[in-house]
Design an enzyme around this catalytic site. Structure first.
Site, PDB file in Angstrom:
ATOM      1  N   LYS A  11       0.266 -12.403 -61.774  1.00 14.51           N
ATOM      2  CA  LYS A  11       0.389 -12.527 -63.049  1.00 14.51           C
ATOM      3  C   LYS A  11       0.051 -11.607 -64.151  1.00 14.51           C
ATOM      4  CE  LYS A  11       0.556 -17.115 -61.987  1.00 14.51           C
ATOM      5  NZ  LYS A  11       0.105 -18.760 -62.383  1.00 14.51           N
ATOM      6  N   TYR A  51      10.138 -21.671 -63.391  1.00 17.05           N
ATOM      7  CA  TYR A  51       9.193 -22.445 -63.469  1.00 17.05           C
ATOM      8  C   TYR A  51      10.420 -23.858 -64.130  1.00 17.05           C
ATOM      9  CZ  TYR A  51       5.113 -19.760 -62.767  1.00 17.05           C
ATOM     10  OH  TYR A  51       3.776 -19.032 -62.104  1.00 17.05           O
ATOM     11  N   ASN A 114      -3.980 -17.442 -64.361  1.00 14.52           N
ATOM     12  CA  ASN A 114      -4.989 -18.010 -63.636  1.00 14.52           C
ATOM     13  C   ASN A 114      -4.769 -16.803 -61.879  1.00 14.52           C
ATOM     14  OD1 ASN A 114      -2.204 -18.715 -62.351  1.00 14.52           O
ATOM     15  ND2 ASN A 114      -3.159 -21.094 -62.062  1.00 14.52           N
ATOM     16  N   HIS A 117       0.556 -16.310 -58.187  1.00 12.51           N
ATOM     17  CA  HIS A 117       1.353 -17.494 -58.100  1.00 12.51           C
ATOM     18  C   HIS A 117       1.725 -16.541 -56.722  1.00 12.51           C
ATOM     19  CE1 HIS A 117       5.093 -20.544 -57.722  1.00 12.51           C
ATOM     20  NE2 HIS A 117       5.140 -19.077 -57.127  1.00 12.51           N
ATOM     21  N   GLU A 128      12.564 -19.148 -54.050  1.00 11.77           N
ATOM     22  CA  GLU A 128      11.474 -18.554 -54.793  1.00 11.77           C
ATOM     23  C   GLU A 128      11.727 -16.321 -54.513  1.00 11.77           C
ATOM     24  OE1 GLU A 128       7.650 -19.580 -55.095  1.00 11.77           O
ATOM     25  OE2 GLU A 128       8.242 -21.276 -56.557  1.00 11.77           O
TER      26      GLU A 128
HETATM   27  N1  UDP Z   1      -0.953 -25.206 -65.057  1.00  7.77           N
HETATM   28  C1  UDP Z   1      -1.562 -24.905 -66.253  1.00  7.77           C
HETATM   29  N2  UDP Z   1      -1.745 -26.266 -66.906  1.00  7.77           N
HETATM   30  C2  UDP Z   1      -2.209 -26.832 -66.433  1.00  7.77           C
HETATM   31  C3  UDP Z   1      -2.020 -26.778 -64.896  1.00  7.77           C
HETATM   32  C4  UDP Z   1      -0.979 -25.644 -64.400  1.00  7.77           C
HETATM   33  O1  UDP Z   1      -1.045 -23.738 -67.430  1.00  7.77           O
HETATM   34  O2  UDP Z   1      -2.547 -27.746 -66.130  1.00  7.77           O
HETATM   35  C5  UDP Z   1       0.231 -22.934 -65.285  1.00  7.77           C
HETATM   36  C6  UDP Z   1      -1.264 -22.790 -63.895  1.00  7.77           C
HETATM   37  O3  UDP Z   1      -0.557 -21.121 -64.872  1.00  7.77           O
HETATM   38  C7  UDP Z   1      -0.029 -22.686 -62.943  1.00  7.77           C
HETATM   39  C8  UDP Z   1       1.249 -22.963 -62.779  1.00  7.77           C
HETATM   40  O4  UDP Z   1       1.020 -24.091 -64.154  1.00  7.77           O
HETATM   41  O5  UDP Z   1      -0.211 -21.534 -61.714  1.00  7.77           O
HETATM   42  C9  UDP Z   1       1.448 -23.688 -61.355  1.00  7.77           C
HETATM   43  O6  UDP Z   1       1.350 -25.034 -61.621  1.00  7.77           O
HETATM   44  P1  UDP Z   1       1.357 -25.047 -60.512  1.00  7.77           P
HETATM   45  O7  UDP Z   1       0.506 -27.128 -60.686  1.00  7.77           O
HETATM   46  O8  UDP Z   1       2.494 -25.373 -60.081  1.00  7.77           O
HETATM   47  O9  UDP Z   1      -0.066 -24.454 -59.722  1.00  7.77           O
HETATM   48  P2  UDP Z   1       0.122 -23.631 -58.396  1.00  7.77           P
HETATM   49  O10 UDP Z   1       0.792 -24.143 -57.939  1.00  7.77           O
HETATM   50  O11 UDP Z   1      -0.197 -21.783 -59.774  1.00  7.77           O
HETATM   51  O12 UDP Z   1      -1.655 -23.197 -58.083  1.00  7.77           O
END
Ligand code: UDP
Length: 143
Positions: A11, A51, A114, A117, A128
């Site tokens: 990211k 997303y 974070n 992805h 994807e």
């Molecule tokens: N995210 C965020 N706030 C939250 C939860 C998720 O900004 O409270 C963002 C974060 O970048 C995350 C992405 O949305 O990686 C997708 O969320 P998901 O729950 O699918 O997590 P991942 O699969 O990336 O661990």
């Protein structure tokens, strides 16, 4: 164990920290092969489409804004149980909860920024991969 493919995205926060190579080493050390890769500055439309499953979530707008804030590095990883293996080396969504030694524990600051992805299922990985790569851009190893 099955041979699988998954999408990984470094990211904008991690690209900005100049740690693409360090993150790639984690994939290779885990036995995952990079069989396609491209750097891209996502448009708002591309980030929103990618997303779309989160479009009703409160963080959606900020997520799209973050994902379009700089270039990302997108790769297809291949290996035994690649989806679960990649999720394991990424660590939990919230880096504060991510296990020591995972990518998010080592390179991420917050739940919204974070570092990486990773697809969460084989089905979503196929969707994807097709979102970002055409069949001819994927290069399975011949040696
Ligand atoms: N995210 C965020 N706030 C939250 C939860 C998720 O900004 O409270 C963002 C974060 O970048 C995350 C992405 O949305 O990686 C997708 O969320 P998901 O729950 O699918 O997590 P991942 O699969 O990336 O661990």
């Amino acid at each position: 164990m099955a041979m699988e493919r998954t999408i990984s995205i470094v990211k904008p926060d991690a690209v900005g920290k100049n740690v693409i190579g360090k993150i790639y080493s984690r994939f290779e050390d885990a036995g995952l092969k990079i069989i396609a890769a491209k750097m891209k500055h996502l448009s708002q439309k591309e980030a929103e489409g990618f997303y779309a499953v989160h479009k009703e979530r409160p963080f959606f707008k900020d997520l799209v804004s973050f994902m379009t804030s700089g270039p990302v590095m997108i790769q297809v990883l291949e290996g035994e149980s690649a989806v679960a293996k990649n999720r394991e080396i990424m660590g939990a969504t919230n880096p504060k909860e991510a296990a020591a030694g995972t990518i998010r524990a080592d390179f991420a600051q917050s739940i919204d920024e974070n570092a990486v992805h990773g697809s969460d299922s084989v089905e979503n990985a196929a969707i994807e991969i097709a979102y970002f790569f055409s069949a001819t851009e994927i290069c399975p190893r011949t040696r």
